[in-house]
Scaffold this active site. Structure first.
Site, PDB file in Angstrom:
ATOM      1  N   CYS A 153      -7.461  -0.994   1.113  1.00 17.44           N
ATOM      2  CA  CYS A 153      -6.495  -1.535   2.073  1.00 17.44           C
ATOM      3  C   CYS A 153      -7.207  -1.648   3.418  1.00 17.44           C
ATOM      4  O   CYS A 153      -7.786  -0.669   3.903  1.00 17.44           O
ATOM      5  CB  CYS A 153      -5.287  -0.597   2.172  1.00 17.44           C
ATOM      6  SG  CYS A 153      -4.156  -1.015   3.523  1.00 17.44           S
ATOM      7  N   CYS A 188      -5.541   0.894   6.276  1.00 18.18           N
ATOM      8  CA  CYS A 188      -5.668   2.356   6.266  1.00 18.18           C
ATOM      9  C   CYS A 188      -6.841   2.856   5.424  1.00 18.18           C
ATOM     10  O   CYS A 188      -7.034   4.069   5.282  1.00 18.18           O
ATOM     11  CB  CYS A 188      -4.377   3.006   5.776  1.00 18.18           C
ATOM     12  SG  CYS A 188      -4.077   2.782   3.999  1.00 18.18           S
ATOM     13  N   CYS A 205       0.832  -1.192   0.000  1.00 17.09           N
ATOM     14  CA  CYS A 205       0.000   0.000   0.000  1.00 17.09           C
ATOM     15  C   CYS A 205       0.874   1.253   0.000  1.00 17.09           C
ATOM     16  O   CYS A 205       1.820   1.357   0.784  1.00 17.09           O
ATOM     17  CB  CYS A 205      -0.913  -0.005   1.227  1.00 17.09           C
ATOM     18  SG  CYS A 205      -1.960   1.460   1.370  1.00 17.09           S
ATOM     19  N   CYS A 241      -8.495  -5.309 -10.298  1.00 16.57           N
ATOM     20  CA  CYS A 241      -8.049  -4.238 -11.179  1.00 16.57           C
ATOM     21  C   CYS A 241      -7.631  -3.049 -10.310  1.00 16.57           C
ATOM     22  O   CYS A 241      -8.475  -2.318  -9.788  1.00 16.57           O
ATOM     23  CB  CYS A 241      -9.188  -3.858 -12.121  1.00 16.57           C
ATOM     24  SG  CYS A 241      -8.737  -2.655 -13.386  1.00 16.57           S
TER      25      CYS A 241
END
Length: 204
Positions: free
Chosen positions: A169, A172, A120, A192
């Site tokens: 994510c 976060c 991330c 995607c």
């Protein structure tokens, strides 16, 4: 005719009884509202404490080689927009924190074939392994599964008049992209993703 004599000591007159009942009633109402107020204060205080304490989430930790090390439960990464904007590029902030989308074929990882992990861009949480990346022809980096089901979250996205499954994510809440049911085996899924939401780290 017998006149009323003085009241017997210890016996209340009607007016005294009414006054006593009123006093008791007022005291009871005061106590009731005092109790309600106290409960409201406690509830408000508890809610404030809960809001101040970041919610926790379980994520799977991976080494630089892509090996699972452990599952931990930690507070979610929460920052103010001002902090995110200082940490991220303008485009990454627009996509990761504002659920935007980069132009097809413009992303750094659209045609990337490096061996490693995709983490991330906001919190470095491990998201995808390059071993599950494939060429989808869509112009965005695509994967047939995340590195761990714990590290990403799925939610309904009805923007632009479409029904899609948004992928974020889990640590976060950064917007990553969407998942579709037109991917290759073994999952048949196509995650995607937006390149600017990811940070590729070569396998160590």
């Amino acid at each position: 005719m017998i006149k009323d004599g003085p009241s017997v000591s210890g016996t209340k007159k009607p007016d005294d009884e009414t006054s006593s009942r009123r006093t008791l009633l007022k005291g009871g109402i005061a106590a009731l509202f005092s109790g309600i107020f106290s409960r409201e204060v406690v509830a408000a205080s508890t809610a404030k404490e809960s809001a101040a304490k970041p919610s926790e989430v379980s994520v799977e930790i991976f080494s630089a080689s892509g090996k699972s090390e452990k599952i931990v439960t930690i507070p979610k990464v929460i920052k103010a927009d001002e902090q995110w904007s200082k940490q991220l590029s303008v485009q990454a902030f627009k996509v990761a924190r504002r659920a935007g989308t980069e132009r097809a074929f413009s992303g750094e990882y659209a045609k990337s074939h490096g061996d490693g992990l995709y983490r991330c861009i906001c919190c470095a949480n491990a998201l995808f392994d390059s071993k599950t990346k494939f060429e989808s022809g869509t112009g965005w980096p695509s994967f047939w599964q995340p590195i761990s089901a714990l590290n990403v979250s799925k939610s309904s996205d009805r923007s632009f008049g479409m029904q899609r499954d948004e992928i974020s994510c889990s640590l976060c809440d950064a917007h990553l992209g969407h998942v579709f049911n037109d991917g290759p085996k073994p999952t048949g899924l196509r995650y995607c993703m937006n390149s600017v939401s990811l940070n590729f780290v070569p396998r160590g």
